[in-house]
Scaffold this motif. Sequence first.
Motif, mmCIF file in Angstrom:
data_model
loop_
_atom_site.group_PDB
_atom_site.id
_atom_site.type_symbol
_atom_site.label_atom_id
_atom_site.label_comp_id
_atom_site.label_asym_id
_atom_site.label_seq_id
_atom_site.Cartn_x
_atom_site.Cartn_y
_atom_site.Cartn_z
ATOM 1 N N ILE A 78 1.377 -4.527 3.776
ATOM 2 C CA ILE A 78 2.638 -3.986 3.262
ATOM 3 C C ILE A 78 2.468 -2.499 2.940
ATOM 4 O O ILE A 78 3.328 -1.670 3.272
ATOM 5 C CB ILE A 78 3.106 -4.768 2.021
ATOM 6 C CG1 ILE A 78 3.529 -6.191 2.417
ATOM 7 C CG2 ILE A 78 4.254 -4.047 1.318
ATOM 8 C CD1 ILE A 78 3.784 -7.110 1.238
ATOM 9 N N LEU A 79 1.330 -2.146 2.330
ATOM 10 C CA LEU A 79 1.075 -0.729 2.033
ATOM 11 C C LEU A 79 1.011 0.099 3.312
ATOM 12 O O LEU A 79 1.409 1.271 3.321
ATOM 13 C CB LEU A 79 -0.237 -0.568 1.262
ATOM 14 C CG LEU A 79 -0.304 -1.147 -0.153
ATOM 15 C CD1 LEU A 79 -1.558 -0.659 -0.861
ATOM 16 C CD2 LEU A 79 0.919 -0.784 -0.956
ATOM 17 N N ASN A 80 0.510 -0.495 4.386
ATOM 18 C CA ASN A 80 0.420 0.231 5.653
ATOM 19 C C ASN A 80 1.779 0.692 6.161
ATOM 20 O O ASN A 80 1.869 1.672 6.910
ATOM 21 C CB ASN A 80 -0.243 -0.638 6.725
ATOM 22 C CG ASN A 80 -1.729 -0.813 6.504
ATOM 23 O OD1 ASN A 80 -2.308 -0.173 5.629
ATOM 24 N ND2 ASN A 80 -2.339 -1.674 7.280
ATOM 25 N N GLU A 81 2.833 -0.024 5.770
ATOM 26 C CA GLU A 81 4.176 0.315 6.240
ATOM 27 C C GLU A 81 4.784 1.483 5.473
ATOM 28 O O GLU A 81 5.813 2.019 5.882
ATOM 29 C CB GLU A 81 5.093 -0.911 6.134
ATOM 30 C CG GLU A 81 4.676 -2.086 6.997
ATOM 31 C CD GLU A 81 4.686 -1.742 8.481
ATOM 32 O OE1 GLU A 81 5.682 -1.147 8.939
ATOM 33 O OE2 GLU A 81 3.692 -2.056 9.172
ATOM 34 N N GLU A 82 4.155 1.878 4.389
ATOM 35 C CA GLU A 82 4.676 2.985 3.579
ATOM 36 C C GLU A 82 4.541 4.304 4.341
ATOM 37 O O GLU A 82 3.455 4.669 4.781
ATOM 38 C CB GLU A 82 3.916 3.066 2.249
ATOM 39 C CG GLU A 82 4.328 4.215 1.349
ATOM 40 C CD GLU A 82 5.801 4.155 0.991
ATOM 41 O OE1 GLU A 82 6.531 5.080 1.394
ATOM 42 O OE2 GLU A 82 6.208 3.190 0.308
ATOM 43 N N LYS A 83 5.623 5.021 4.495
ATOM 44 C CA LYS A 83 5.612 6.275 5.250
ATOM 45 C C LYS A 83 5.592 7.509 4.366
ATOM 46 O O LYS A 83 5.371 8.621 4.853
ATOM 47 C CB LYS A 83 6.818 6.332 6.195
ATOM 48 C CG LYS A 83 6.820 5.249 7.269
ATOM 49 C CD LYS A 83 8.018 5.388 8.183
ATOM 50 C CE LYS A 83 7.996 4.343 9.300
ATOM 51 N NZ LYS A 83 8.148 2.964 8.782
ATOM 52 N N ASP A 84 5.837 7.347 3.084
ATOM 53 C CA ASP A 84 5.804 8.476 2.161
ATOM 54 C C ASP A 84 4.373 8.673 1.658
ATOM 55 O O ASP A 84 3.765 7.751 1.101
ATOM 56 C CB ASP A 84 6.756 8.230 0.979
ATOM 57 C CG ASP A 84 6.738 9.383 -0.002
ATOM 58 O OD1 ASP A 84 7.416 10.384 0.249
ATOM 59 O OD2 ASP A 84 6.016 9.276 -1.022
#
Length: 229
Positions: A78-84
């Motif tokens: 899920i953290l991998n999907e963070e773009k910021d």
Amino acid sequence: MSGAPEAVRARLLALQDEKNAPFMAKLVPTLPPESVLGVRMPDCRSLARELCREPDIGLFLADLPHRYLDENNLHALILNEEKDYAAAVAALDAFLPYVDNWATCDALRPKAFKKHPPALPDECRRWIKSGEIYAVGIEMLMTHYLDADFRPEYLEEVSIIKSDEYYVNMMIAWYFATALAKQYEAAVPYIEQRRLAPWTHNKTIRKAIESYRITDEQKAYLRTLAIRE
């Protein structure tokens, strides 16, 4: 769908693979077998992509420590999907103290880091100095800074890390083996001069000669540099 911890755990339990669980448990011998559900990574990735769109997914991310390896893996994905970038760094800082195995650590590849923000090497240094066994500093330097953004000082910074922890030393070996494949001329003096601990030195050579990116001539030379124990 919900991002509440109980709801997320229920989704993972529905994906549980009892045949795969013993295999996964053997790969992470530092964890009790009962903490491994055996959820396959493709299923975990699909679930992570769904859950990261849930407005209350922060409830699951804040529910630390998690009960299962699979929850930790899902958290990482899920953290991998963070773009910021700033949000990704903050999320990692909150999660890393609870990462207790190599599989979860190796799964961490935040998309926000792909453009190699200028501040990321400093964060890598901070994570390395944190003392956490499964901090991602070395791995992030390996993933993002052995190509166009490579700097020789990164080799020096990794070479001076001293640890009795197996995973840390394996990560150093993996880093230098990859450096030999991508930045051979800069990396090989560290092997020639025996700058690494003997076990890490030999593991680096072993991993490097397994790489198709290392030439046969380079492999032959690296074999001559192995420390005889």
